[in-house]
Motif scaffolding. Structure first.
Motif, mmCIF file in Angstrom:
data_model
loop_
_atom_site.group_PDB
_atom_site.id
_atom_site.type_symbol
_atom_site.label_atom_id
_atom_site.label_comp_id
_atom_site.label_asym_id
_atom_site.label_seq_id
_atom_site.Cartn_x
_atom_site.Cartn_y
_atom_site.Cartn_z
ATOM 1 N N UNK A 55 17.864 -31.217 -37.694
ATOM 2 C CA UNK A 55 18.247 -30.048 -36.898
ATOM 3 C C UNK A 55 18.993 -30.486 -35.636
ATOM 4 N N UNK A 56 18.532 -31.564 -35.009
ATOM 5 C CA UNK A 56 19.198 -32.073 -33.803
ATOM 6 C C UNK A 56 20.662 -32.413 -34.103
ATOM 7 N N UNK A 57 20.888 -33.047 -35.264
ATOM 8 C CA UNK A 57 22.247 -33.419 -35.652
ATOM 9 C C UNK A 57 23.120 -32.189 -35.858
ATOM 10 N N UNK A 58 22.557 -31.192 -36.545
ATOM 11 C CA UNK A 58 23.311 -29.956 -36.803
ATOM 12 C C UNK A 58 23.706 -29.281 -35.488
ATOM 13 N N UNK A 59 22.761 -29.225 -34.542
ATOM 14 C CA UNK A 59 23.034 -28.571 -33.258
ATOM 15 C C UNK A 59 24.113 -29.336 -32.502
ATOM 16 N N UNK A 60 24.080 -30.669 -32.599
ATOM 17 C CA UNK A 60 25.143 -31.451 -31.943
ATOM 18 C C UNK A 60 26.504 -31.094 -32.536
ATOM 19 N N UNK A 61 26.608 -31.121 -33.880
ATOM 20 C CA UNK A 61 27.907 -30.878 -34.492
ATOM 21 C C UNK A 61 28.414 -29.461 -34.234
ATOM 22 N N UNK A 62 27.513 -28.523 -34.101
ATOM 23 C CA UNK A 62 27.940 -27.144 -33.842
ATOM 24 C C UNK A 62 28.365 -26.936 -32.386
ATOM 25 N N UNK A 63 27.889 -27.801 -31.476
ATOM 26 C CA UNK A 63 28.149 -27.576 -30.046
ATOM 27 C C UNK A 63 28.643 -28.823 -29.323
ATOM 28 N N UNK A 64 29.248 -29.766 -30.066
ATOM 29 C CA UNK A 64 29.588 -31.050 -29.444
ATOM 30 C C UNK A 64 30.527 -30.891 -28.247
ATOM 31 N N UNK A 65 31.455 -29.927 -28.326
ATOM 32 C CA UNK A 65 32.400 -29.709 -27.220
ATOM 33 C C UNK A 65 31.675 -29.372 -25.932
ATOM 34 N N UNK A 66 30.705 -28.500 -26.050
ATOM 35 C CA UNK A 66 29.951 -28.087 -24.859
ATOM 36 C C UNK A 66 29.053 -29.216 -24.354
ATOM 37 N N UNK A 67 28.388 -29.901 -25.272
ATOM 38 C CA UNK A 67 27.518 -31.015 -24.850
ATOM 39 C C UNK A 67 28.340 -32.070 -24.100
ATOM 40 N N UNK A 68 29.536 -32.352 -24.611
ATOM 41 C CA UNK A 68 30.394 -33.361 -23.959
ATOM 42 C C UNK A 68 30.850 -32.850 -22.595
ATOM 43 N N UNK A 69 31.217 -31.575 -22.532
ATOM 44 C CA UNK A 69 31.654 -30.992 -21.245
ATOM 45 C C UNK A 69 30.518 -31.045 -20.221
ATOM 46 N N UNK A 70 29.286 -31.035 -20.712
ATOM 47 C CA UNK A 70 28.120 -31.111 -19.824
ATOM 48 C C UNK A 70 27.722 -32.549 -19.515
ATOM 49 N N UNK A 71 28.552 -33.505 -19.956
ATOM 50 C CA UNK A 71 28.335 -34.910 -19.596
ATOM 51 C C UNK A 71 27.531 -35.720 -20.601
ATOM 52 N N UNK A 72 27.331 -35.190 -21.806
ATOM 53 C CA UNK A 72 26.553 -35.924 -22.821
ATOM 54 C C UNK A 72 27.455 -36.637 -23.821
#
Ligand SMILES: [Fe+2]
Ligand SMILES: [Fe+2]
Length: 243
Positions: free
Chosen positions: A197-214
């Motif tokens: 599930x963690x992987x799926x959430x990353x792939x669905x929101x990677x742009x936002x996670x990266x914009x937030x510094x992750x």
């Protein structure tokens, strides 16, 4: 370990807390909107679930355990999630962006929830999603300079920390009631579900996670720490003694 009566009190008191100043105007930039909109819309939809299946599972569980207050606590928990959906929806309205009605991630999660109405699978799914939500809303907060959106995220982050405690206590009680054999096979299943599930959430929101510094590694590392903390609480003999 807290009782359902305790959680009813917590959710009722928390609902009265007004942490967002809705008088302020959103001051988000067009660039920020481009980066976060897709994820913001998807999570707004995800937070607006009516929770009918969860209530049904809670009713079944309350009958089995003889704890009718559990259903009321679950209703109040769902109400708090709906508050998140309403706040995010109001924000979308304020910046003149549409709310969406369908999203693949949300549809997938709803489908998985329909497959199994046991309180255990529900609780596990909620814990994982809420763990990703903590990173998600922190990223959203860090990805924008908009004061209103930051306040909405802070409010959600405060609520979610309690949600994880609430659901983890629950899963610990369910886990404790299982036989030694059942406990053994559950551990790898929980772990697998958590990481997939963690992987799926990353792939669905990677742009936002990266914009937030992750980075991907940073995100997975945070999820690894969250998983360890959760599994320790669920399987800890100390928690079991308190049930
Ligand atoms: Fe939420
Ligand atoms: Fe939550």
């Amino acid at each position: 370990m807290h009782t359902s009566a305790y959680w009813i009190g917590h959710f009722k008191a928390n609902l009265l807390q007004k942490r967002i100043n809705w008088d302020q105007q959103p001051n988000i930039t067009q660039n920020e909107i481009t980066t976060i909109l897709h994820s913001l819309q998807a999570w707004q939809l995800g937070e607006t679930s009516e929770g009918r299946q969860l209530i049904a599972a809670a009713e079944k569980y309350a009958l089995k355990t003889g704890e009718p207050e559990f259903v009321e606590a679950t209703r109040l928990f769902i109400k708090e999630e709906q508050k998140h959906g309403n706040n995010l929806g109001t924000y979308l309205d304020r910046i003149s962006m549409p709310r969406i009605k369908k999203n693949w991630g949300d549809s997938l999660f709803r489908w998985v929830r329909h497959l199994n109405t046991s309180m255990e699978s529900w609780t596990l799914a909620v814990i994982v999603v809420e763990s990703t939500a903590q990173i998600f809303y922190q990223s959203l907060k860090d990805a924008t300079g908009c004061g209103l959106l930051k306040e909405i995220c802070t409010d959600i982050l405060i609520d979610e920390a309690y949600h994880i405690t609430y659901q983890t206590e629950h899963l610990a009680a369910i886990y404790y009631s299982k036989s030694a054999f059942s406990k053994n096979w559950r551990k790898p299943v929980y772990k697998c579900f958590f990481y997939c599930t963690s992987l799926l959430v990353w792939y669905a929101n990677s742009g936002l996670f990266k914009a937030g510094g992750n980075t991907f590694e940073g995100y997975m590392n945070k999820m690894y720490l969250k998983y360890n903390k959760t599994i320790k609480k669920i399987t800890s003999p100390l928690v079991m003694q308190l049930i």
